[in-house]
Structures are given as C-alpha cells and as structure tokens.
Design a protein around this motif. Structure first.
Motif, PDB file in Angstrom:
ATOM      1  N   VAL A 150     -67.111  49.941 -40.687  1.00 21.63           N
ATOM      2  CA  VAL A 150     -67.422  51.251 -41.257  1.00 21.63           C
ATOM      3  C   VAL A 150     -66.264  51.798 -42.089  1.00 21.63           C
ATOM      4  O   VAL A 150     -66.452  52.769 -42.836  1.00 21.63           O
ATOM      5  N   ASN A 151     -65.090  51.195 -41.976  1.00 26.54           N
ATOM      6  CA  ASN A 151     -63.958  51.608 -42.809  1.00 26.54           C
ATOM      7  C   ASN A 151     -64.009  50.937 -44.176  1.00 26.54           C
ATOM      8  O   ASN A 151     -63.891  51.593 -45.213  1.00 26.54           O
ATOM      9  N   ASP A 152     -64.181  49.613 -44.168  1.00 20.39           N
ATOM     10  CA  ASP A 152     -64.193  48.861 -45.420  1.00 20.39           C
ATOM     11  C   ASP A 152     -65.584  48.741 -46.026  1.00 20.39           C
ATOM     12  O   ASP A 152     -65.752  48.115 -47.080  1.00 20.39           O
ATOM     13  N   LYS A 153     -66.596  49.294 -45.355  1.00 20.81           N
ATOM     14  CA  LYS A 153     -67.974  49.354 -45.871  1.00 20.81           C
ATOM     15  C   LYS A 153     -68.508  47.978 -46.248  1.00 20.81           C
ATOM     16  O   LYS A 153     -68.986  47.736 -47.357  1.00 20.81           O
ATOM     17  N   CYS A 154     -68.452  47.053 -45.288  1.00 19.90           N
ATOM     18  CA  CYS A 154     -68.955  45.704 -45.520  1.00 19.90           C
ATOM     19  C   CYS A 154     -69.291  45.072 -44.180  1.00 19.90           C
ATOM     20  O   CYS A 154     -69.033  45.662 -43.126  1.00 19.90           O
ATOM     21  N   ILE A 155     -69.894  43.886 -44.217  1.00 20.97           N
ATOM     22  CA  ILE A 155     -70.124  43.167 -42.970  1.00 20.97           C
ATOM     23  C   ILE A 155     -69.029  42.120 -42.809  1.00 20.97           C
ATOM     24  O   ILE A 155     -68.550  41.537 -43.792  1.00 20.97           O
ATOM     25  N   VAL A 156     -68.640  41.901 -41.550  1.00 23.65           N
ATOM     26  CA  VAL A 156     -67.531  40.987 -41.260  1.00 23.65           C
ATOM     27  C   VAL A 156     -67.913  40.100 -40.080  1.00 23.65           C
ATOM     28  O   VAL A 156     -68.726  40.491 -39.229  1.00 23.65           O
ATOM     29  N   PRO A 157     -67.343  38.894 -39.983  1.00 22.55           N
ATOM     30  CA  PRO A 157     -67.616  38.021 -38.829  1.00 22.55           C
ATOM     31  C   PRO A 157     -67.140  38.660 -37.532  1.00 22.55           C
ATOM     32  O   PRO A 157     -65.984  39.056 -37.400  1.00 22.55           O
ATOM     33  N   ALA A 210     -75.524  56.163 -38.687  1.00 23.43           N
ATOM     34  CA  ALA A 210     -74.860  55.583 -37.518  1.00 23.43           C
ATOM     35  C   ALA A 210     -73.435  55.158 -37.855  1.00 23.43           C
ATOM     36  O   ALA A 210     -72.542  55.227 -36.993  1.00 23.43           O
ATOM     37  N   MET A 211     -73.208  54.717 -39.072  1.00 25.54           N
ATOM     38  CA  MET A 211     -71.851  54.381 -39.504  1.00 25.54           C
ATOM     39  C   MET A 211     -70.957  55.615 -39.444  1.00 25.54           C
ATOM     40  O   MET A 211     -69.802  55.543 -39.005  1.00 25.54           O
ATOM     41  N   HIS A 212     -71.485  56.741 -39.865  1.00 27.80           N
ATOM     42  CA  HIS A 212     -70.719  57.994 -39.812  1.00 27.80           C
ATOM     43  C   HIS A 212     -70.404  58.379 -38.365  1.00 27.80           C
ATOM     44  O   HIS A 212     -69.260  58.728 -38.044  1.00 27.80           O
ATOM     45  N   VAL A 213     -71.396  58.290 -37.480  1.00 30.14           N
ATOM     46  CA  VAL A 213     -71.183  58.643 -36.079  1.00 30.14           C
ATOM     47  C   VAL A 213     -70.166  57.700 -35.442  1.00 30.14           C
ATOM     48  O   VAL A 213     -69.316  58.120 -34.648  1.00 30.14           O
ATOM     49  N   THR A 214     -70.250  56.422 -35.784  1.00 34.86           N
ATOM     50  CA  THR A 214     -69.286  55.446 -35.261  1.00 34.86           C
ATOM     51  C   THR A 214     -67.861  55.843 -35.641  1.00 34.86           C
ATOM     52  O   THR A 214     -66.939  55.792 -34.813  1.00 34.86           O
ATOM     53  N   SER A 215     -67.697  56.247 -36.882  1.00 29.31           N
ATOM     54  CA  SER A 215     -66.369  56.665 -37.352  1.00 29.31           C
ATOM     55  C   SER A 215     -65.902  57.919 -36.622  1.00 29.31           C
ATOM     56  O   SER A 215     -64.732  58.020 -36.225  1.00 29.31           O
ATOM     57  N   ILE A 216     -66.809  58.875 -36.419  1.00 26.97           N
ATOM     58  CA  ILE A 216     -66.458  60.108 -35.711  1.00 26.97           C
ATOM     59  C   ILE A 216     -65.987  59.794 -34.293  1.00 26.97           C
ATOM     60  O   ILE A 216     -65.071  60.433 -33.758  1.00 26.97           O
ATOM     61  N   MET A 217     -66.577  58.788 -33.671  1.00 25.04           N
ATOM     62  CA  MET A 217     -66.189  58.422 -32.309  1.00 25.04           C
ATOM     63  C   MET A 217     -64.868  57.665 -32.262  1.00 25.04           C
ATOM     64  O   MET A 217     -64.410  57.284 -31.196  1.00 25.04           O
ATOM     65  N   GLY A 218     -64.273  57.428 -33.407  1.00 27.42           N
ATOM     66  CA  GLY A 218     -62.991  56.741 -33.440  1.00 27.42           C
ATOM     67  C   GLY A 218     -63.107  55.236 -33.370  1.00 27.42           C
ATOM     68  O   GLY A 218     -62.132  54.547 -33.042  1.00 27.42           O
ATOM     69  N   GLU A 219     -64.288  54.693 -33.681  1.00 31.44           N
ATOM     70  CA  GLU A 219     -64.499  53.250 -33.666  1.00 31.44           C
ATOM     71  C   GLU A 219     -64.682  52.742 -35.092  1.00 31.44           C
ATOM     72  O   GLU A 219     -65.121  53.473 -35.978  1.00 31.44           O
ATOM     73  N   ARG A 220     -64.401  51.466 -35.275  1.00 30.58           N
ATOM     74  CA  ARG A 220     -64.450  50.903 -36.623  1.00 30.58           C
ATOM     75  C   ARG A 220     -65.669  50.017 -36.861  1.00 30.58           C
ATOM     76  O   ARG A 220     -66.100  49.862 -37.998  1.00 30.58           O
ATOM     77  N   TYR A 221     -66.249  49.465 -35.794  1.00 27.87           N
ATOM     78  CA  TYR A 221     -67.285  48.453 -35.975  1.00 27.87           C
ATOM     79  C   TYR A 221     -68.611  48.885 -35.355  1.00 27.87           C
ATOM     80  O   TYR A 221     -68.658  49.478 -34.271  1.00 27.87           O
ATOM     81  N   LEU A 222     -69.668  48.569 -36.063  1.00 27.82           N
ATOM     82  CA  LEU A 222     -71.029  48.917 -35.655  1.00 27.82           C
ATOM     83  C   LEU A 222     -71.906  47.676 -35.727  1.00 27.82           C
ATOM     84  O   LEU A 222     -71.792  46.878 -36.668  1.00 27.82           O
ATOM     85  N   TRP A 223     -72.789  47.529 -34.719  1.00 27.97           N
ATOM     86  CA  TRP A 223     -73.787  46.452 -34.757  1.00 27.97           C
ATOM     87  C   TRP A 223     -75.170  47.062 -34.886  1.00 27.97           C
ATOM     88  O   TRP A 223     -75.577  47.885 -34.060  1.00 27.97           O
ATOM     89  N   ALA A 224     -75.893  46.668 -35.944  1.00 28.02           N
ATOM     90  CA  ALA A 224     -77.279  47.093 -36.165  1.00 28.02           C
ATOM     91  C   ALA A 224     -78.074  45.858 -36.546  1.00 28.02           C
ATOM     92  O   ALA A 224     -77.696  45.135 -37.481  1.00 28.02           O
ATOM     93  N   ASP A 225     -79.160  45.601 -35.833  1.00 24.80           N
ATOM     94  CA  ASP A 225     -79.869  44.334 -35.999  1.00 24.80           C
ATOM     95  C   ASP A 225     -80.304  44.069 -37.438  1.00 24.80           C
ATOM     96  O   ASP A 225     -80.218  42.945 -37.934  1.00 24.80           O
ATOM     97  N   ALA A 226     -80.779  45.094 -38.156  1.00 19.21           N
ATOM     98  CA  ALA A 226     -81.311  44.888 -39.502  1.00 19.21           C
ATOM     99  C   ALA A 226     -80.264  44.369 -40.474  1.00 19.21           C
ATOM    100  O   ALA A 226     -80.599  43.704 -41.457  1.00 19.21           O
ATOM    101  N   LEU A 227     -78.999  44.666 -40.199  1.00 17.00           N
ATOM    102  CA  LEU A 227     -77.945  44.268 -41.126  1.00 17.00           C
ATOM    103  C   LEU A 227     -77.009  43.215 -40.545  1.00 17.00           C
ATOM    104  O   LEU A 227     -76.252  42.585 -41.292  1.00 17.00           O
TER     105      LEU A 227
END
Length: 717
Positions: A150-157, A210-227
């Motif tokens: 959610v920081n670099d706005k991309c998907i990563v391994p 959800a990316m915004h909420v993840t960032s607010i919680m102080g976390e950097r990574y999000l898992w969402a099945d569609a992406l």
C-alpha cells in the motif's frame, strides 16, 4: 433527570450499574407515558415511535409487567423491551467535562468513520491480549504468493516479506469479473502501478478503500483475493485457494465489509469515499444524553448479504482479529474482546463469540462441530456452482490435520463409510437441489470444480450430516449409531480408471474403534477409561461395545468420548493433509430392487412426508430419505399404484442404531429405546455406466439378507 422520579432513578441505575444483572419492571407503557415527569416520558415516546417505525405497528402493551429494563453487565448493554415492541439497547453518553462520569456511549459523526480507532484497537489487542488472540486455530505459518504494497502501490511477492499483512473479506456483488492476464500481472509489479488509469478495471473501490484502512492501521501489506491470486496461473491459483483458510488465519487483522460489495467500497472514509449517511438515535435525558445502539453484538446473521455468500464463510471463521464495517459503523472482534465505535475506547458491552471451530484445532474430530459448519456453508450462494469445493477448501485443509486422511469432496476419509450416508435436513425450510455447472462463457475454472452426486458438495441446501455416529457423547442425544464397513472404497479422476489407477480410501476410525474395544489394548497417549458417563441425563442410549466405559482425554477433560483414538498433537507447525480431489468412487457391493410408496408420519411436532420401502411380500423393510420435498412427488401414496415405484438400491455400509421415543405431549424423548441393525443404501440411477445418487435410506439388515440381491461393481459419479 428528576431526582425525585423513581422511574428516572431506575433508568439511571440501569445505565450505570455494571454489576447488577436483574431485570427491572417499570410497569406498563401507559403508566410510564401518563407520568408527570417529562424527562423519561420523552425517552419512551421515542421508544414507542421507534417500535412503530420498525414496522411493528401492532404493538400491544400488556397492562402490567410489559416493560423491562436490563442493566448493563459484563456481557451485554442495557436493554429496554416491551411485549410486541422492538428491543432498544441504550447507552449513556460519556460527558468528558464531568469527572468520573459513568457514561460509555459516544455521539458519532454521521458522515465519517472514526477510522483511527482501527489502529488503536489493533495496538491494544496486540499489547494486552498477547498470545490469546494470536492464531487460536493453530494454523501453520503461511505467506501469500502475492501481496499489495500500500506504500509503493503495486503487488509484490509475499514469500519475500516477513512483515505482517492485513486481509480483506467482502462480497464481490453482481458486477462483471475481470481476470488479469500474464502481461498485466507483470505491469502491476511496478511501483505506483495501482495508480495508473488502466488499473481501474481490476482495482475495485473496495480494494482501494481497504488499502487506505491498512495504511491507517500502520501496516504496509494487504491481501485481497481479486488482486493477489494470479488466475492466469492455474497451479498457483489452485494452491492459493487451498491455502485461503491459512492466509486469513495468518493475517494480523481482517477487514470485513458486511454492508457493501466491491463497487460500493467502504463508505465513511473522510477524503477517500462517500459519506456513510449514518443515523444515530440521540435522546435527551435531563442534563444527560442517551444513544440507542444500531447493532447488538457482532454475530453474523444468516440473511445478511455478506453471510449469504459461500466464499466469505471460511474467511470469517479463520480470521483471528476482525475489523468490521457493519450497520455503517466500525467494530472490532478478537478472541478476547468486542469493541464498538459507538462506545468509548476500550469499553466492552458484548462478549459474544461465534467461531464454530473450537475443538477441532485441538486434535479432536468433533462431528457435531463439523456437521454444523457443513450445513451452514451448504446453504450459501455462489456465482458459479462449481466454486462449492474451492470456497471450502481452506477450511477443509485446516480440519484435515484432525480428520486423518483429510476430506474427499467434503467427506472425511477416516469416516468415509459413514459420511456417505449424509441426508437432506427435512426439519429445515427450503429444499436440497442438485448443483449444476454454470454454462456461462466466463464461468469460474477453479480447480477442483466437479460436483459429484455422492457428496453434499454436489447439492445445495441444508444437510443433516455426521451427528449420530458414536464418537463424542452428547448430553441431548436421542439417536446414535455405530457404522461397520462392508466394502472397500476406491477413488479416481475418471470413471474408466483401471484398478491400478484407483486410490484406496482408508476409513481409519473404524479400524481404531474395533482395536480399542478390546479392554486389553493399551489406551493411546493422554486417554483414561471411566465406568460411567455424567452426560447421560434423561435417556440412556446404548450399543454393544459402547454401554459401560467412556473415555476422556487430558487435553479436553470435560468432553466424553465413546472410544479412544490417537489424537494428533496439533501446533502451528502441523501442515494440512488433503488428498487429491478425484470425483469418482468404486467398490464391490450388492444391489437390490424394492418398491416405494409415500406415506405420512409424524416427525416432532409437524407432519412430514417420508418414503417407505416394501419387499415383494408386502412387508415394510426400510425408509428412503428423499433429497427434497419435490422428489417425494415422484412416489405414489400407498395403495394408489399396486406395485408402488420400483427403486434401485446399492449397499454402502452396515450399522447398528438405537433411538429414544418421542412423546409429543411432553415434547421430550424418553424410554423405551428402539434398536436394530440396518444396511445403509443409496437410491441410484445409471448413465453411461456410472451410477448417480438420488437419495439415501436404510433397509433392515435381516430383510436385506433375504432379498434377491446381486453382486455389482459400483461406479459412483
């Protein structure tokens, strides 16, 4: 409030007393509204209006004892209730200007969520609850193949990242689905790719929010099945689907969108999404204010759209910490606490926990737990019917560590001979219908996607599965059975598989059971033998080999079991053990033909139709449990057709059963106990050399042995 008013004083005590659990009678509503005190009158005028507003226009207030005020306790908030009226759960608003004010309620912004609570709740749980809320299901450590940065706005391994990640659980809705091809997948890995205009096709508002909420919680990574599931790579996508239970179990927090779908996103995020348009009932109470709760507890209600979807079921169960967007408010649930946006930080007014998987992660094959999960899940909806197994595969993988051998299309292999006898839950509303593959061009191609007739996976609706076998002793048992295999079952991926290509299904429960029936056989580690059960309260059900001793395990001292068994010591390092999902069954068994008529028999307090099986000598020898009420219409009533309907039955197992007698006048079970020996059968029809299940039933063993049955090589599809 009026200090001299008894009703006002009673309400005040109810709103502020955290110890008393006694219900307080305030008298009739007419009496309350006829009082000269305008303070509490305004409260109950709003209550009466709310009752009518909630379409309870036929509100009838009894002349006495019809209004109760339940004080706030450790387990629930205060409650105002009137006969035929709606429940109110009021909270006294906290006045920060008053020292030691007892209020716990908050007046919320009607437009914007207090999203900072998400970070505060997460930190409080991690700091104060520690290991209690960490991985209660003992799920093995898993890293998703891909994550959203959610920081670099991309998907990563995901395999290269050790940091925590947040998961997202939501319903997709009736929107077109888009599959990301290999070329686009490569582009999504570039920094800031998710901000490019062309990505909007794949990046739904739900994921953006959800990316915004993840960032607010102080976390950097999000898992969402569609992406995060590469559907262009079938092998990887299949693996990720099988690991979905573990993925949600490993997430530090799961964001759960209960009210909205992928395109609606998460309303109420200031500067990110639209207003949540929330209404909060705020009522003056003298110098104080009372707010009425919009939600009560966090339990998932079956008719909620989120709860009606098949994919969300295992996501919800496996998530250890949940951040809910529900009823336009923010909520938190973990293993220790439930917190709400409408209460001051850290205050608890609900202690409801609704995770159905409690004993299974400890190595105990609790059939009742598993049965409830299967039945609940099987009533849910799918865009594509063939997703029925993929959407359950994560949960089955987690349970496979306890159910030795795992599950074959949802049936536990260790109890396979018994599990094949699942049936339609006739006592529930609705029906059981055959699932058919979607023929749409863009239909899901997730693997495995077969819908075999012999499994409940091939049918949608409420099912009655695996609750009667003598495994764990339940205090309210009214029927039990003990199954005995009569054949060996094999499975393969095609109906024409050679003998060498078929895999043997090992029903280890029955082998272990017979071994430990011998009192000279040493007990498995952790077990002790006891001469009498403390759970046989009203009806003493017994079977040969069961009456007498019961068994307990040191890890579950309160539970009682019919037989001991090797209980696996499950930890976070215990991997799943799921077999290859092959859709055809093979065995050598016997086939017989009987006549069937419809009749009416009382089941509990209602009249239900059943199908009786008769032999050539006009003797009733068994019963057929049809799959749905419409199927019963294929059978004539007794006497309408001289020979009834001819049905083909194949034997799948043998069992002994005993059942208590139901007494309608007392609405309870009691003596005498009816017992007998039966052959479990399937009613089948054939197509191209493959038999397909139509229904299950049982025939009295003595009668079956006398029938002109024949030996056949059965192939079930």
């Amino acid at each position: 409030m009026e200090e001299s008013c008894n009703i006002c004083n009673t309400i005040w005590l109810g709103l502020t007393n955290t110890k008393s659990r006694d219900k307080i009678n305030l008298g009739s509503v007419d009496e309350i509204l006829s009082s000269s005190c305008s303070i509490h009158k305004s409260l109950f005028q709003r209550y009466k209006h709310s009752s009518e507003y909630h379409q309870r226009s036929n509100v009838e207030f009894s002349p006495r004892s019809d209004v109760e005020f339940s004080p706030r306790s450790e387990s629930e908030s205060a409650r105002i209730h009137a006969i035929s009226g709606c429940d109110w759960h009021p909270l006294l608003v906290k006045r920060s200007s008053v020292s030691d004010h007892p209020g716990i309620g908050r007046i919320l912004d009607p437009d914007w969520v207090d999203i900072n609570l998400a970070r505060q709740w997460k930190d409080k749980c991690l700091t104060e609850h520690g290991t209690k809320c960490h991985n209660p299901l003992k799920i093995w450590k898993t890293r998703p193949a891909w994550l959203i940065d959610v920081n670099d706005k991309c998907i990563v391994p995901g395999q290269n990242i050790e940091e925590a990640f947040v998961a997202l659980s939501y319903r997709f809705g009736d929107h077109p689905s888009y599959k990301i091809d290999a070329d686009s997948w490569s582009k999504l890995q570039r920094d800031n790719a998710l901000e490019m205009p062309w990505v909007s096709t794949y990046l739904s508002p739900m994921i953006q929010h959800a990316m915004h909420v993840t960032s607010i919680m102080g976390e950097r990574y999000l898992w969402a099945d569609a992406l995060c599931i590469p559907h262009h790579d079938r092998d990887v996508s299949t693996q990720q689907l099988q690991l979905m239970g573990a993925i949600y179990g490993n997430a530090i927090v799961t964001i759960i969108a209960m009210d909205t779908d992928s395109e609606e996103g998460l309303p109420g995020l200031r500067g990110i999404s639209r207003s949540r348009e929330m209404y909060q009932e705020v009522i003056p109470f003298g110098k104080e204010q009372v707010v009425v709760r919009n939600t009560y507890g966090i339990q998932v209600i079956p008719d909620m759209l989120y709860a009606s979807r098949g994919w969300t079921y295992q996501e919800y169960i496996h998530s250890s910490r949940k951040l809910f967007f529900r009823e336009k408010e923010l909520h938190w649930q973990c293993s220790c606490s439930i917190w709400h946006e409408e209460t001051i930080f850290g205050e608890e007014v609900d202690m409801f926990a609704d995770n159905p998987m409690s004993d299974i992660p400890n190595g105990f094959p609790d059939l009742l737990e598993m049965s409830k999960m299967v039945s609940t899940y099987n009533e849910k909806q799918f865009r594509y019917n063939q997703d029925a197994l993929p959407a359950m595969s994560g949960l089955l993988s987690v349970a496979s560590r306890t159910f030795t051998g795992g599950f074959l299309y949802g049936l536990p292999e260790m109890l396979f001979d018994y599990a094949l006898g699942w049936r339609y839950n006739i006592l529930e509303m609705g029906e059981l219908r055959r699932r058919k593959h979607s023929q749409k061009q863009n239909a899901s191609q997730l693997h495995p996607s077969r819908l075999p007739s012999w499994s409940w996976i091939g049918w949608q609706g409420s099912v009655n599965v695996w609750a009667d076998e003598t495994v764990r002793i339940m205090p309210d048992w009214n029927r039990i059975q003990e199954t005995f295999p009569i054949t060996e079952w094999y499975t393969a991926d095609t109906p024409n598989a050679t003998v060498s290509e078929r895999r043997l299904i090992r029903s280890t429960w029955f082998t272990n059971r017979e071994r430990y029936k011998d009192p000279n056989t040493p007990l498995p580690p952790g077990w002790t033998r006891h001469e009498e059960s403390t759970k046989r309260e009203k009806v003493f059900l017994s079977l040969e080999g069961y009456r007498g001793p019961i068994f307990k395990h040191e890890a579950m001292p309160e539970a009682e079991w019919c037989y001991p068994f090797p209980a696996p010591d499950i930890s976070e390092s215990t991997p799943p053990a799921m077999p290859e999902q092959t859709a055809y069954l093979f065995c050598e068994t016997r086939r017989a033909y009987l006549r069937a008529w419809r009749t009416r028999k009382p089941l509990t307090s209602t009249e239900k139709e059943i199908v009786e099986l008769w032999d050539a000598e006009n003797g009733k020898v068994g019963v057929l449990h049809y799959q749905n009420p419409r199927q019963a219409g294929h059978f004539p009533y007794y006497g309408e057709v001289p020979l009834g309907k001819r049905v083909e039955l194949v034997a799948i197992s043998e069992y002994k059963a005993c059942e208590a007698t139901w007494y309608e006048e007392n609405e309870e079970y009691g003596l005498p106990i009816r017992s007998g020996e039966y052959i479990a059968v399937l009613w089948v029809e054939w197509k191209d050399g493959v038999a397909y299940r139509l229904a299950c039933g049982e025939v009295e063993k003595e009668a079956w042995d006398k029938l002109a049955s024949e030996r056949i090589s059965l192939v079930l599809g």
